[in-house]
Motif scaffolding. Structure first.
Motif, PDB file in Angstrom:
ATOM      1  N   LYS A  37      21.018  29.926  97.586  1.00  0.00           N
ATOM      2  CA  LYS A  37      21.050  31.038  96.655  1.00  0.00           C
ATOM      3  C   LYS A  37      22.036  30.725  95.534  1.00  0.00           C
ATOM      4  CE  LYS A  37      21.442  36.094  96.643  1.00  0.00           C
ATOM      5  NZ  LYS A  37      21.744  37.292  97.477  1.00  0.00           N
ATOM      6  N   ASN A  38      21.638  31.064  94.306  1.00  0.00           N
ATOM      7  CA  ASN A  38      22.495  30.888  93.131  1.00  0.00           C
ATOM      8  C   ASN A  38      22.950  29.448  92.943  1.00  0.00           C
ATOM      9  OD1 ASN A  38      22.343  33.666  92.597  1.00  0.00           O
ATOM     10  ND2 ASN A  38      24.080  34.081  93.965  1.00  0.00           N
ATOM     11  N   LYS A  39      22.010  28.499  93.130  1.00  0.00           N
ATOM     12  CA  LYS A  39      22.307  27.099  92.885  1.00  0.00           C
ATOM     13  C   LYS A  39      21.952  26.760  91.446  1.00  0.00           C
ATOM     14  CE  LYS A  39      23.737  25.129  96.776  1.00  0.00           C
ATOM     15  NZ  LYS A  39      24.889  24.210  96.874  1.00  0.00           N
ATOM     16  N   ARG A  40      22.870  26.100  90.758  1.00  0.00           N
ATOM     17  CA  ARG A  40      22.623  25.726  89.364  1.00  0.00           C
ATOM     18  C   ARG A  40      22.144  24.277  89.335  1.00  0.00           C
ATOM     19  NH1 ARG A  40      23.864  27.596  84.348  1.00  0.00           N
ATOM     20  NH2 ARG A  40      24.148  26.053  82.703  1.00  0.00           N
ATOM     21  N   LEU A  41      20.972  24.075  88.757  1.00  0.00           N
ATOM     22  CA  LEU A  41      20.401  22.743  88.665  1.00  0.00           C
ATOM     23  C   LEU A  41      20.543  22.224  87.246  1.00  0.00           C
ATOM     24  CD1 LEU A  41      17.102  23.349  90.688  1.00  0.00           C
ATOM     25  CD2 LEU A  41      19.313  22.562  91.527  1.00  0.00           C
ATOM     26  N   LYS A  42      20.985  20.985  87.137  1.00  0.00           N
ATOM     27  CA  LYS A  42      21.157  20.366  85.819  1.00  0.00           C
ATOM     28  C   LYS A  42      20.340  19.082  85.787  1.00  0.00           C
ATOM     29  CE  LYS A  42      25.814  22.153  84.989  1.00  0.00           C
ATOM     30  NZ  LYS A  42      27.236  21.805  84.682  1.00  0.00           N
ATOM     31  N   GLY A  43      19.356  19.073  84.877  1.00  0.00           N
ATOM     32  CA  GLY A  43      18.530  17.883  84.747  1.00  0.00           C
ATOM     33  C   GLY A  43      17.817  17.571  86.055  1.00  0.00           C
ATOM     34  N   ARG A  44      17.707  16.311  86.378  1.00  0.00           N
ATOM     35  CA  ARG A  44      17.096  15.898  87.632  1.00  0.00           C
ATOM     36  C   ARG A  44      18.152  15.973  88.721  1.00  0.00           C
ATOM     37  NH1 ARG A  44      12.552  12.426  88.806  1.00  0.00           N
ATOM     38  NH2 ARG A  44      12.732  11.563  90.908  1.00  0.00           N
ATOM     39  N   SER A  45      17.951  16.841  89.685  1.00  0.00           N
ATOM     40  CA  SER A  45      18.958  17.071  90.709  1.00  0.00           C
ATOM     41  C   SER A  45      18.360  16.856  92.085  1.00  0.00           C
ATOM     42  CB  SER A  45      19.521  18.499  90.616  1.00  0.00           C
ATOM     43  OG  SER A  45      20.078  18.725  89.344  1.00  0.00           O
ATOM     44  N   MET A  46      19.197  16.541  93.027  1.00  0.00           N
ATOM     45  CA  MET A  46      18.776  16.437  94.415  1.00  0.00           C
ATOM     46  C   MET A  46      19.750  17.229  95.273  1.00  0.00           C
ATOM     47  SD  MET A  46      18.241  13.103  96.892  1.00  0.00           S
ATOM     48  CE  MET A  46      16.857  12.516  95.941  1.00  0.00           C
ATOM     49  N   ILE A  47      19.222  18.023  96.175  1.00  0.00           N
ATOM     50  CA  ILE A  47      20.051  18.812  97.081  1.00  0.00           C
ATOM     51  C   ILE A  47      19.811  18.320  98.497  1.00  0.00           C
ATOM     52  CG2 ILE A  47      20.518  21.114  97.999  1.00  0.00           C
ATOM     53  CD1 ILE A  47      19.567  22.251  95.363  1.00  0.00           C
ATOM     54  N   GLU A  48      20.838  17.952  99.180  1.00  0.00           N
ATOM     55  CA  GLU A  48      20.712  17.526 100.572  1.00  0.00           C
ATOM     56  C   GLU A  48      20.744  18.757 101.475  1.00  0.00           C
ATOM     57  OE1 GLU A  48      22.961  14.760 103.945  1.00  0.00           O
ATOM     58  OE2 GLU A  48      23.609  14.729 101.841  1.00  0.00           O
ATOM     59  N   ILE A  49      19.766  18.861 102.362  1.00  0.00           N
ATOM     60  CA  ILE A  49      19.695  19.983 103.293  1.00  0.00           C
ATOM     61  C   ILE A  49      20.216  19.504 104.635  1.00  0.00           C
ATOM     62  CG2 ILE A  49      18.199  21.689 104.375  1.00  0.00           C
ATOM     63  CD1 ILE A  49      16.263  21.319 102.069  1.00  0.00           C
ATOM     64  N   SER A  50      21.374  19.966 105.037  1.00  0.00           N
ATOM     65  CA  SER A  50      21.963  19.548 106.310  1.00  0.00           C
ATOM     66  C   SER A  50      21.455  20.431 107.439  1.00  0.00           C
ATOM     67  CB  SER A  50      23.488  19.630 106.232  1.00  0.00           C
ATOM     68  OG  SER A  50      23.894  20.963 105.974  1.00  0.00           O
ATOM     69  N   GLY A  51      21.498  19.909 108.646  1.00  0.00           N
ATOM     70  CA  GLY A  51      21.100  20.681 109.811  1.00  0.00           C
ATOM     71  C   GLY A  51      19.616  20.658 110.097  1.00  0.00           C
ATOM     72  N   ILE A  52      18.865  19.893 109.308  1.00  0.00           N
ATOM     73  CA  ILE A  52      17.429  19.777 109.519  1.00  0.00           C
ATOM     74  C   ILE A  52      17.140  18.409 110.130  1.00  0.00           C
ATOM     75  CG2 ILE A  52      15.163  19.745 108.426  1.00  0.00           C
ATOM     76  CD1 ILE A  52      16.448  22.447 108.400  1.00  0.00           C
ATOM     77  N   THR A  53      16.497  18.403 111.289  1.00  0.00           N
ATOM     78  CA  THR A  53      16.247  17.135 111.972  1.00  0.00           C
ATOM     79  C   THR A  53      14.777  16.773 112.039  1.00  0.00           C
ATOM     80  OG1 THR A  53      16.158  18.276 114.115  1.00  0.00           O
ATOM     81  CG2 THR A  53      18.290  17.405 113.417  1.00  0.00           C
TER      82      THR A  53
END
Length: 368
Positions: free
Chosen positions: A319-335
């Protein structure tokens, strides 16, 4: 099949390696369609009528509650013949041991049929005359066809004089299926329910060819065995298929516990033989799907079985993540390997004429 509180899944299996050969019937059981336990091999090729392989077939629950397996064996002459097997102990809910019928083979190819194209008996259904029916996949004059057989005791079979559908625009049919569906709701119907007549009932004839699973819909008269189809294979505007990916040699069964029809299919993988040897397996099974007739009665509808929701754990959201240009978000806790290895979702931000759009792309370049 569902038997005494247990789901049984049988599959083509080579006990000695991940590549083709020594074809046997593997056997796994489950109480929830999610968690499975492998049991000993159910059928092995050790008789003169199946010495070159125990190939595809189907299970039928008889009126006394006894399951019966019809399967194709390849004999010493490399002819395809049909064989019968019963549980050694029907009081065992796990059905760990199976005994082949001493009078096998029960069916051999008719004279006009190439003995290399005569296989995959369907689940049986009972007609208005109290006799069992099954269909066997074949080709006649280079046309895909199913041969209809009848039996009073599920042991002695005779070819029916009533013709069953064939198609001059298809090739050899593998793994044919024939079962009823009802239009008013998602409930399934047992293949051997005699009262599957009326305006709300249609029958599905499915055949595997061209590396795909096609089906047609029609009205079936259980007294005459006449089957009037809405349209021939590959002639309807949609070319009705279960799936448009890798999906072949499917089988469905009626789950009497939850009154639904469940569909499975074999997924042949696209990797190489060395890859299969390294992995230790070759081929996958799809997740089980519930299947029913659409409200318009012009196609089938399917959805993953409800039990799959058990695999869902806590939600992960941002929630409320600011993306700038080409971004990558790592999702932890997912196996789950489907997320971390297969999809590798990239989130990109585009500004097109003042509009901000989220764009996702997987490793294959498909966007959504």
């Amino acid at each position: 099949m569902y038997y005494k509180g247990v789901y049984h899944f049988f599959y083509q299996h080579n006990p000695y390696g991940p590549l083709w050969g020594n074809m046997s019937w593997g056997h796994a059981i489950s109480h929830d369609l999610i968690n499975w336990v492998h049991l000993d091999i159910a059928l092995v090729p050790n008789e003169h009528y199946d010495i070159n392989g125990c190939f595809s077939g189907s299970a039928t629950i008889l009126p006394n509650g006894e399951p019966a397996i019809l399967y194709t064996g390849v004999d010493a002459k490399l002819h395809q013949v049909q064989n019968l097997a019963f549980p050694k102990n029907i009081s065992d809910p796990l059905l760990k041991e199976w005994v082949k019928w001493p009078l096998n083979p029960i069916l051999s190819p008719p004279d006009e049929i190439d003995p290399s194209f005569y296989r995959d008996p369907s689940t049986g259904w009972m007609g208005a005359d109290g006799e069992w029916r099954v269909v066997i996949g074949t080709r006649i004059d280079h046309q895909g066809a199913a041969i209809l057989y009848k039996s009073k005791d599920f042991r002695s079979w005779n070819r029916s004089l009533s013709p069953f559908p064939f198609s001059n625009i298809t090739t050899f049919w593998e793994c044919p299926e024939f079962y009823p569906v009802i239009s008013n709701g998602k409930s399934g119907l047992d293949t051997s329910v005699i009262s599957v007549q009326g305006k709300d009932i249609k029958h599905v004839l499915k055949a595997s060819f061209n590396d795909q699973d096609y089906y047609i819909l029609g009205k079936y008269d259980p007294e005459s065995d006449r089957y009037d189809v809405d349209a021939d294979f590959m002639k309807s505007k949609e070319w009705l298929r279960y799936d448009y990916g890798k999906f072949y040699a499917s089988k469905s069964f009626y789950d009497g516990e939850k009154k639904r029809r469940i569909l499975w299919s074999w997924v042949s993988e696209s990797d190489t033989a060395p890859d299969a040897i390294e992995k230790g397996w070759s081929g996958l099974q799809t997740i089980p799907r519930s299947i029913w007739l659409s409200k318009n009665e012009d196609q089938l509808v399917q959805w993953p079985v409800q039990e799959l929701e058990k695999l869902r754990t806590r939600k992960v959201h941002f929630k409320n993540k600011r993306l700038k240009g080409r971004s990558m978000i790592e999702i932890s806790g997912i196996t789950a390997s489907q997320v971390t290895k297969s999809n590798l979702v990239l989130i990109q931000l585009f500004d097109f004429k003042g509009q901000t759009t989220l764009h996702r792309e997987n490793k294959y370049g498909f966007s959504y």
